[in-house]
Design a protein around this motif. Structure first.
Motif, PDB file in Angstrom:
ATOM      1  N   ALA A 168     -26.545 -38.033  26.102  1.00 49.66           N
ATOM      2  CA  ALA A 168     -25.095 -38.106  26.258  1.00 49.66           C
ATOM      3  C   ALA A 168     -24.578 -37.244  27.400  1.00 49.66           C
ATOM      4  O   ALA A 168     -23.619 -37.616  28.079  1.00 49.66           O
ATOM      5  CB  ALA A 168     -24.408 -37.708  24.953  1.00 49.66           C
ATOM      6  N   GLY A 169     -25.205 -36.102  27.631  1.00 49.25           N
ATOM      7  CA  GLY A 169     -24.696 -35.188  28.645  1.00 49.25           C
ATOM      8  C   GLY A 169     -24.642 -35.780  30.041  1.00 49.25           C
ATOM      9  O   GLY A 169     -23.758 -35.454  30.830  1.00 49.25           O
ATOM     10  N   GLU A 170     -25.575 -36.673  30.355  1.00 53.99           N
ATOM     11  CA  GLU A 170     -25.629 -37.251  31.699  1.00 53.99           C
ATOM     12  C   GLU A 170     -25.389 -38.756  31.698  1.00 53.99           C
ATOM     13  O   GLU A 170     -25.584 -39.422  32.715  1.00 53.99           O
ATOM     14  CB  GLU A 170     -27.013 -36.954  32.316  1.00 53.99           C
ATOM     15  CG  GLU A 170     -27.313 -35.460  32.419  1.00 53.99           C
ATOM     16  CD  GLU A 170     -28.737 -35.196  32.883  1.00 53.99           C
ATOM     17  OE1 GLU A 170     -29.461 -36.165  33.158  1.00 53.99           O
ATOM     18  OE2 GLU A 170     -29.122 -34.011  32.958  1.00 53.99           O
ATOM     19  N   CYS A 233     -34.015 -46.029  29.318  1.00 52.65           N
ATOM     20  CA  CYS A 233     -34.465 -47.415  29.472  1.00 52.65           C
ATOM     21  C   CYS A 233     -33.251 -48.313  29.691  1.00 52.65           C
ATOM     22  O   CYS A 233     -32.395 -48.444  28.801  1.00 52.65           O
ATOM     23  CB  CYS A 233     -35.241 -47.846  28.233  1.00 52.65           C
ATOM     24  SG  CYS A 233     -36.065 -49.435  28.395  1.00 52.65           S
ATOM     25  N   SER A 234     -33.153 -48.914  30.850  1.00 53.00           N
ATOM     26  CA  SER A 234     -32.038 -49.773  31.213  1.00 53.00           C
ATOM     27  C   SER A 234     -32.133 -51.106  30.468  1.00 53.00           C
ATOM     28  O   SER A 234     -33.177 -51.434  29.886  1.00 53.00           O
ATOM     29  CB  SER A 234     -32.048 -50.029  32.717  1.00 53.00           C
ATOM     30  OG  SER A 234     -33.158 -50.847  33.067  1.00 53.00           O
ATOM     31  N   PRO A 235     -31.061 -51.914  30.500  1.00 53.65           N
ATOM     32  CA  PRO A 235     -31.124 -53.232  29.842  1.00 53.65           C
ATOM     33  C   PRO A 235     -32.267 -54.098  30.355  1.00 53.65           C
ATOM     34  O   PRO A 235     -32.957 -54.756  29.553  1.00 53.65           O
ATOM     35  CB  PRO A 235     -29.759 -53.836  30.167  1.00 53.65           C
ATOM     36  CG  PRO A 235     -28.860 -52.664  30.338  1.00 53.65           C
ATOM     37  CD  PRO A 235     -29.698 -51.608  30.984  1.00 53.65           C
ATOM     38  N   ASP A 236     -32.480 -54.138  31.652  1.00 53.10           N
ATOM     39  CA  ASP A 236     -33.565 -54.957  32.203  1.00 53.10           C
ATOM     40  C   ASP A 236     -34.930 -54.462  31.725  1.00 53.10           C
ATOM     41  O   ASP A 236     -35.821 -55.263  31.394  1.00 53.10           O
ATOM     42  CB  ASP A 236     -33.512 -54.962  33.725  1.00 53.10           C
ATOM     43  CG  ASP A 236     -32.344 -55.768  34.271  1.00 53.10           C
ATOM     44  OD1 ASP A 236     -31.764 -56.564  33.496  1.00 53.10           O
ATOM     45  OD2 ASP A 236     -32.005 -55.597  35.460  1.00 53.10           O
ATOM     46  N   SER A 273     -28.443 -52.009  24.441  1.00 54.49           N
ATOM     47  CA  SER A 273     -28.542 -50.950  25.450  1.00 54.49           C
ATOM     48  C   SER A 273     -27.152 -50.405  25.755  1.00 54.49           C
ATOM     49  O   SER A 273     -26.166 -51.142  25.752  1.00 54.49           O
ATOM     50  CB  SER A 273     -29.166 -51.477  26.750  1.00 54.49           C
ATOM     51  OG  SER A 273     -30.445 -52.014  26.522  1.00 54.49           O
ATOM     52  N   ALA A 274     -27.092 -49.118  26.013  1.00 50.93           N
ATOM     53  CA  ALA A 274     -25.836 -48.483  26.405  1.00 50.93           C
ATOM     54  C   ALA A 274     -26.140 -47.166  27.081  1.00 50.93           C
ATOM     55  O   ALA A 274     -27.218 -46.594  26.918  1.00 50.93           O
ATOM     56  CB  ALA A 274     -24.929 -48.261  25.198  1.00 50.93           C
ATOM     57  N   GLN A 275     -25.155 -46.691  27.843  1.00 50.57           N
ATOM     58  CA  GLN A 275     -25.226 -45.347  28.406  1.00 50.57           C
ATOM     59  C   GLN A 275     -24.587 -44.404  27.405  1.00 50.57           C
ATOM     60  O   GLN A 275     -23.405 -44.545  27.060  1.00 50.57           O
ATOM     61  CB  GLN A 275     -24.514 -45.302  29.752  1.00 50.57           C
ATOM     62  CG  GLN A 275     -25.272 -46.033  30.853  1.00 50.57           C
ATOM     63  CD  GLN A 275     -24.486 -46.102  32.142  1.00 50.57           C
ATOM     64  OE1 GLN A 275     -23.409 -46.678  32.189  1.00 50.57           O
ATOM     65  NE2 GLN A 275     -25.022 -45.492  33.189  1.00 50.57           N
TER      66      GLN A 275
END
Length: 313
Positions: A168-170, A233-236, A273-275
C-alpha cells in the motif's frame, strides 16, 4: 503430493553470539561450531543491525556490553514480530537473582554464567533449539493443508493481510487468483473420494509449480477451491500465470467422463488485480477474484475471467 512447506532437515541451525569480549566468542564458537552455523556480533548495535539478515535459531546474548545493554537488545528482539520467537539465552558474569528474574521477564529462556562451561553450553543450546524446531513444526502444521501440502486458508488470510500492508505504501500491484475444479462433485461420485483426493493433490502440484515460478504463494482455500497470491504482479502478469496454471492442469489429462466441457479434468479461474492503497482491505481482492471465478463458471467453465478494480488514479 507436492509440499510447499518442506524443510531441509539437513540444514544446520544458526546461533548468533553477541559479546563484546572476543575471547568469550572464541570459547563459545569452539563449543558450538561443529554442530551449528555460528555468527557473532561484538555489540548490541551490531546484533540489531544484522539479526534480520542472519535470522538465527537462537541468540546467546551478553548482559553487560558497551552501548546497548543485553537487556535492551532482548526487549527489541521481542518487540519485533519477525524475531520474537527466537530463543535468547543470556550469558552473564552477574550473580544476582534480580537480574535473572528481569531477564526471564523480558523474554529470555535461560541463563548461562561465566566462565562458560562448554558441555553445559552445548546441552542447553541443543535443548532449546530442539524445542524451537518442534514449535516451528507445530506452527507450520497449523497453517498447512494436510492433503496437498499447500498453505491453508488461515495462512492465506495472513499472507494477504501482510501483502496489502507492504504494497500500500507505494501503490504496488497485487493480484489474487481463485480457481475451482470443474464438476468436482460429479468426479467424486464417479471415481470415489480417494481418487477425488488424488485429483485435488495433482491439481495442487500443477498450481504450485506455476505459482512458484512467479514467486507467489498458493493455498487450498477449501474443498476443490484454491487461491494464489501474487506480489508485485500486474494484470498482464497475473493473466499469464493463470494461463500457465490452466495449461498445467490440461497436461495432467486426468479422466473425467462426467465433465460437461472436456473428457479430462479442467479448472475455472478468476483473477483480480489492483494497486494497493492505504485504505485497501484483503477482502477486496477476495471478493473481486471470487466474482470473476463465478463469471468463468457461468460462461461455460474451463476458462479465465479477470478484472482490474479500484481507483488507480
Amino acid at each position: 503430493m507436492m509440499s510447499q512447506v518442506s524443510v531441509d532437515a539437513a540444514r544446520k541451525a544458526t546461533v548468533l553470539i553477541v559479546d563484546d569480549e572476543v575471547s568469550n566468542i572464541e570459547i563459545m564458537n569452539e563449543a558450538l561450531g561443529d554442530q551449528y552455523d555460528v555468527s557473532f556480533a561484538i555489540s548490541g548495535e551490531q546484533a540489531l543491525e544484522s539479526v534480520h539478515d542472519i535470522m538465527p535459531d537462537l541468540v546467546l546474548l551478553d548482559v553487560v556490553m558497551p552501548g546497548i545493554q543485553g537487556f535492551d537488545v532482548c526487549r527489541r528482539l521481542k518487540q519485533d514480530p519477525l524475531l520474537a520467537d527466537i530463543p535468547v539465552i543470556f550469558i552473564t558474569g552477574l550473580n544476582d537473582t534480580d537480574d535473572e528474574v528481569l531477564g526471564l521477564s523480558i523474554g529470555a529462556i535461560d541463563y548461562v554464567t561465566k566462565p562458560v562451561h562448554p558441555l553445559t553450553l552445548r546441552n542447553r543450546v541443543r535443548n532449546h533449539i530442539e524445542l524451537k524446531q518442534l514449535r516451528d513444526q507445530l506452527a507450520e502444521m497449523a497453517v498447512t493443508d494436510a492433503l496437498t501440502g499447500l498453505h491453508n486458508r488461515r495462512k492465506l488470510d495472513g499472507l494477504m493481510k501482510e501483502a496489502v500492508k507492504t504494497h500500500a505504501g507505494e501503490g504496488r500491484w497485487l493480484s489474487l487468483i481463485m480457481l475451482d475444479i470443474d464438476f468436482f462433485k460429479q468426479f467424486n461420485d464417479t471415481y470415489g473420494h480417494q481418487n477425488g483426493d488424488n485429483c485435488i493433490s495433482m491439481v495442487a502440484s500443477a498450481l504450485h509449480r506455476a505459482t512458484r515460478r512467479a514467486s507467489g504463494h498458493s493455498a487450498r482455500y477449501g474443498g476443490e477451491e484454491f487461491c494464489c497470491v501474487l506480489m508485485d504482479c500486474s494484470p498482464d502478469q497475473a493473466q499469464a500465470v493463470a494461463e500457465e496454471i490452466r495449461d498445467h492442469v490440461h497436461q495432467l489429462r486426468i479422466p473425467h467422463e462426467r465433465s460437461q466441457v472436456s473428457p479430462f479434468v479442467t479448472i475455472s479461474i478468476g483473477v483480480a488485480s489492483a494497486q494497493a492503497r492505504e485504505d485497501s482491505a484483503p477482502n477486496d481482492w477476495v471478493k473481486a477474484a471470487d466474482a470473476q471465478l463465478y463469471r468463468a463458471k457461468s460462461a461455460g467453465r474451463d476458462r479465465i475471467e479477470a478484472c482490474v478494480f479500484g481507483d488507480l488514479g
